[in-house]
Design an enzyme around this catalytic site. Structure first.
Site, PDB file in Angstrom:
ATOM      1  N   ASP A 263      -2.787  14.880 -28.541  1.00 40.54           N
ATOM      2  CA  ASP A 263      -1.706  14.838 -27.225  1.00 40.54           C
ATOM      3  C   ASP A 263      -1.851  13.434 -26.495  1.00 40.54           C
ATOM      4  O   ASP A 263      -2.612  13.319 -25.749  1.00 40.54           O
ATOM      5  CB  ASP A 263      -1.870  16.138 -26.182  1.00 40.54           C
ATOM      6  CG  ASP A 263      -1.131  16.240 -25.108  1.00 40.54           C
ATOM      7  OD1 ASP A 263      -0.028  15.259 -25.039  1.00 40.54           O
ATOM      8  OD2 ASP A 263      -1.686  16.739 -24.076  1.00 40.54           O
ATOM      9  N   LYS A 270      -0.736   9.386 -21.193  1.00 38.77           N
ATOM     10  CA  LYS A 270      -2.036   9.578 -20.680  1.00 38.77           C
ATOM     11  C   LYS A 270      -2.902   8.233 -20.509  1.00 38.77           C
ATOM     12  O   LYS A 270      -2.558   7.300 -21.288  1.00 38.77           O
ATOM     13  CB  LYS A 270      -3.082  10.601 -21.560  1.00 38.77           C
ATOM     14  CG  LYS A 270      -2.444  12.079 -21.502  1.00 38.77           C
ATOM     15  CD  LYS A 270      -3.491  12.888 -22.296  1.00 38.77           C
ATOM     16  CE  LYS A 270      -3.049  14.240 -22.230  1.00 38.77           C
ATOM     17  NZ  LYS A 270      -3.000  14.967 -21.081  1.00 38.77           N
ATOM     18  N   GLU A 342       3.396  19.416 -22.570  1.00 40.99           N
ATOM     19  CA  GLU A 342       4.096  19.688 -23.899  1.00 40.99           C
ATOM     20  C   GLU A 342       3.637  21.033 -24.338  1.00 40.99           C
ATOM     21  O   GLU A 342       4.433  21.740 -25.204  1.00 40.99           O
ATOM     22  CB  GLU A 342       4.005  18.551 -24.663  1.00 40.99           C
ATOM     23  CG  GLU A 342       2.455  18.653 -25.568  1.00 40.99           C
ATOM     24  CD  GLU A 342       1.174  18.718 -24.593  1.00 40.99           C
ATOM     25  OE1 GLU A 342       1.184  18.137 -23.605  1.00 40.99           O
ATOM     26  OE2 GLU A 342       0.090  19.112 -25.200  1.00 40.99           O
ATOM     27  N   ARG A 344       3.326  23.967 -23.007  1.00 34.71           N
ATOM     28  CA  ARG A 344       3.998  24.944 -22.502  1.00 34.71           C
ATOM     29  C   ARG A 344       5.570  25.198 -23.274  1.00 34.71           C
ATOM     30  O   ARG A 344       6.100  25.990 -23.571  1.00 34.71           O
ATOM     31  CB  ARG A 344       4.210  25.127 -21.008  1.00 34.71           C
ATOM     32  CG  ARG A 344       4.918  23.778 -20.316  1.00 34.71           C
ATOM     33  CD  ARG A 344       4.740  23.564 -19.025  1.00 34.71           C
ATOM     34  NE  ARG A 344       3.368  23.087 -18.649  1.00 34.71           N
ATOM     35  CZ  ARG A 344       2.993  23.023 -17.477  1.00 34.71           C
ATOM     36  NH1 ARG A 344       3.405  23.146 -16.565  1.00 34.71           N
ATOM     37  NH2 ARG A 344       1.422  22.534 -17.335  1.00 34.71           N
TER      38      ARG A 344
HETATM   39  N1  BES Z   1      -3.589  19.284 -23.229  1.00 35.66           N
HETATM   40  C1  BES Z   1      -3.300  19.022 -22.026  1.00 35.66           C
HETATM   41  C2  BES Z   1      -4.326  19.682 -21.107  1.00 35.66           C
HETATM   42  C3  BES Z   1      -5.872  19.341 -20.993  1.00 35.66           C
HETATM   43  C4  BES Z   1      -6.353  18.554 -20.242  1.00 35.66           C
HETATM   44  C5  BES Z   1      -6.711  19.817 -21.909  1.00 35.66           C
HETATM   45  C6  BES Z   1      -7.645  18.030 -20.224  1.00 35.66           C
HETATM   46  C7  BES Z   1      -8.042  19.357 -22.007  1.00 35.66           C
HETATM   47  C8  BES Z   1      -8.260  18.555 -21.130  1.00 35.66           C
HETATM   48  C9  BES Z   1      -1.882  19.334 -21.451  1.00 35.66           C
HETATM   49  O1  BES Z   1      -0.908  18.922 -22.558  1.00 35.66           O
HETATM   50  C10 BES Z   1      -1.503  18.322 -20.529  1.00 35.66           C
HETATM   51  O2  BES Z   1      -1.635  17.343 -20.583  1.00 35.66           O
HETATM   52  N2  BES Z   1      -1.405  19.011 -19.172  1.00 35.66           N
HETATM   53  C11 BES Z   1      -1.131  18.430 -17.967  1.00 35.66           C
HETATM   54  C12 BES Z   1       0.103  18.982 -17.373  1.00 35.66           C
HETATM   55  C13 BES Z   1       0.755  18.402 -16.298  1.00 35.66           C
HETATM   56  C14 BES Z   1       1.398  17.047 -16.849  1.00 35.66           C
HETATM   57  C15 BES Z   1       1.673  19.366 -15.454  1.00 35.66           C
HETATM   58  C16 BES Z   1      -2.165  18.111 -17.269  1.00 35.66           C
HETATM   59  O3  BES Z   1      -2.920  19.377 -16.948  1.00 35.66           O
HETATM   60  O4  BES Z   1      -2.486  17.177 -16.545  1.00 35.66           O
HETATM   61 ZN    ZN Z   2      -1.588  19.217 -24.342  1.00 32.31          ZN
HETATM   62 MN    MN Z   3      -0.104  17.017 -22.348  1.00 33.72          MN
END
Ligand code: BES
Ligand code: ZN
Ligand code: MN
Length: 492
Positions: A263, A270, A342, A344
């Site tokens: 991701d 990110k 992504e 969800r």
């Molecule tokens: N895979 C990430 C969530 C994550 C964050 C897992 C840290 C493990 C450690 C997920 O896909 C994500 O990026 N979520 C975002 C959602 C936001 C954009 C609404 C997040 O949590 O920042």
């Molecule tokens: Zn993710």
């Molecule tokens: Mn993500």
């Protein structure tokens, strides 16, 4: 796995005992008991949680003794027992002991049953020894771990055998899942993950697997999953696993695992700090594979479907953009306001696809939000549900398995946050806050009325080395899922 009568435990060279803070005096007979009571008088055996003491008694039989503290007796639970066993195992590995016999009874207090302790010890016995070294080609002899053989000393040996075996099977499934999750994203990508599922399914007569590739996914209208995979050179897949342990007529339990093999965030890229950890973003998928593997090995009399929507979330000229609107397999449209939300999206199409099984209930495992790490840290997984009774079942199973969960509410105020002006919903909340719940509210849109549990494992799926795990993936959720299945089978 050796199981011996408790009377005989004092004839083994390496013995592990637990003591509590309230009653550190052990009713161990003979010179070993005397020695322990002497050391205790010196104040060196407090029974405090996490205290590990190694003693070398003088005598013909027991050569080494490891005593681990459990803390206050009335506060003891399975999570603490697991940690205590993990600490013992890690010390035994470090000291290069070849074998160790655990006095099971000394761990069984309060409501904890000796049989569940047997399972926990054999389980932790194998997960505490795991290290991911697949690509570590050069190891000094000192770095090479020794295998410590775990034995159990119990009052009733016969009843224990089955539980100890279950523990070992589950432990191996957990380690299998950990290896999948630990593998880097250049080795484990959607198609290679599918290959792993196929390889696993081949080993069990009651299991079959179907892999959906791009053309089929397009035909089925999986616009959400396709949008997440659109930026990558490595195409998305959907893994459809089925384990048939029950009658043909019986509706299956469905497990869904988020399978993002990497991701990057996509166009909503990110930051580079810790981005490497996003190789663990398919931990939910690993948990589903591990759970089904153990269920098949234990021949559980249930039908289980495991659905894994897998994709790599990458930025590129073909990637989805913020503002794109896609149509999911359910027919509902989604405004993708952040390509990093992504998980969800892939769950959405995974869930709609799963409905072909007419599921009894759906449980999803997903490293879905950073917000759950803020709320619960690495300690507990976030639980969100649309079904009171099912949530209670899972919480009860968590008490026995020792993998902590904590429920968060799903109220209409949160559902309102994913409303969109231009599509049926947006993939992020319209204001900040409650990120974990907002993620679940989105997922719920595809669940409908089916009893459902969402487990956000972003904080628990991987971490630094602790008392049980080495650094990296944990396989969280497998012990919980199997304990829940076991309890559910008993109730039937
Ligand atoms: N895979 C990430 C969530 C994550 C964050 C897992 C840290 C493990 C450690 C997920 O896909 C994500 O990026 N979520 C975002 C959602 C936001 C954009 C609404 C997040 O949590 O920042
Ligand atoms: Zn993710
Ligand atoms: Mn993500």
């Amino acid at each position: 796995m050796t199981i011996v009568a408790r009377k005989q435990m004092l004839s083994f060279p390496n013995l592990a005992l637990a003591i509590t803070q309230d009653k550190p005096v052990l009713e161990i007979p003979g010179p070993i008991g005397e020695m322990l009571r002497d050391v205790q008088k010196l104040g060196d055996l407090s029974g405090k949680e996490g205290e590990v003491t190694v003693l070398y008694p003088h005598g013909p039989k027991v050569q080494r003794l490891m005593v681990v503290g459990l803390g206050k007796k009335r506060e003891l639970d399975m999570a603490k027992v697991r940690k205590a066993v993990g600490r013992v195992m890690k010390r035994a590995v470090r000291l290069k002991w070849k074998a160790i016999v655990f006095d099971v009874e000394s761990f069984a207090h309060n409501h904890l049953k000796a049989l569940d302790i047997c399972q926990a010890i054999s389980l932790v016995g194998s997960i505490a020894q795991y290290q991911y070294k697949e690509f570590k080609l050069h190891q000094t002899p000192d770095e090479k771990p020794v295998v410590v053989d775990v034995a159990l000393a119990v009052e009733k040996t016969n009843a224990c055998i089955q539980h100890a075996r279950e523990g070992r099977v589950i432990g191996e499934a957990v380690n299998f899942a950990r290896t999948l999750a630990n593998q880097p994203a250049n080795k484990l990508f959607p198609l290679s993950l599918a290959e792993q599922a196929r390889k696993m399914a081949r080993k069990y007569a009651a299991m079959r697997v179907k892999i959906l590739r791009l053309p089929e996914m397009r035909r089925m209208g999986m616009g959400a999953l396709l949008a997440v995979g659109a930026g990558s050179q490595r195409p998305p897949v959907l893994i459809d696993l089925f384990y048939k342990g029950g009658k043909t007529s019986e509706r299956p339990v469905v497990f869904i695992g988020k399978g993002i093999t990497f991701d990057s965030g996509g166009i909503s890229l990110k930051p580079s700090n810790k981005m490497d950890e996003m190789r663990f973003d398919m931990s939910g998928a690993a948990t589903v594979l591990g759970t089904i593997k153990a269920a098949a090995q234990l021949k559980l009399p249930v039908n289980i479907a495991g659905i894994i929507p897998a994709a790599e979330n990458m930025p590129s000229g073909s990637a989805s953009r913020p503002g794109d609107i896609v149509r999911s397999m359910s027919g509902q449209t989604i405004e993708i306001l952040n390509t990093d939300a992504e998980g969800r999206l892939v769950l959405a199409d995974g869930i709609t696809y799963a409905k072909k099984y007419n599921p009894q209930c759906i449980i999803d495992f997903a490293t879905l939000t950073g917000a759950v790490v803020v709320a619960l840290g690495n300690v507990a997984s976030g639980l969100i549900s649309n079904d009171y009774q099912l949530a209670e079942e899972i919480k009860k199973a968590a008490d026995v398995s020792g993998e902590k969960v904590w429920q968060l509410p799903l109220w209409n105020e949160y559902r309102d946050l994913i409303k969109s002006d231009v599509a049926d919903m947006a993939n992020i909340g319209s204001k900040s806050g409650a990120g974990t719940i907002v993620g679940a509210a989105f997922v719920e849109k595809f669940i409908g009325k089916i009893p459902w549990i969402h487990l956000d494992i972003a904080g628990t799926a991987y971490g630094d080395a602790g008392s049980i795990y080495s650094k990296g993936a944990t396989g969280v959720g497998i012990c919980l899922a199997l304990e829940w299945l076991k309890q559910r089978i008993k109730r039937k």
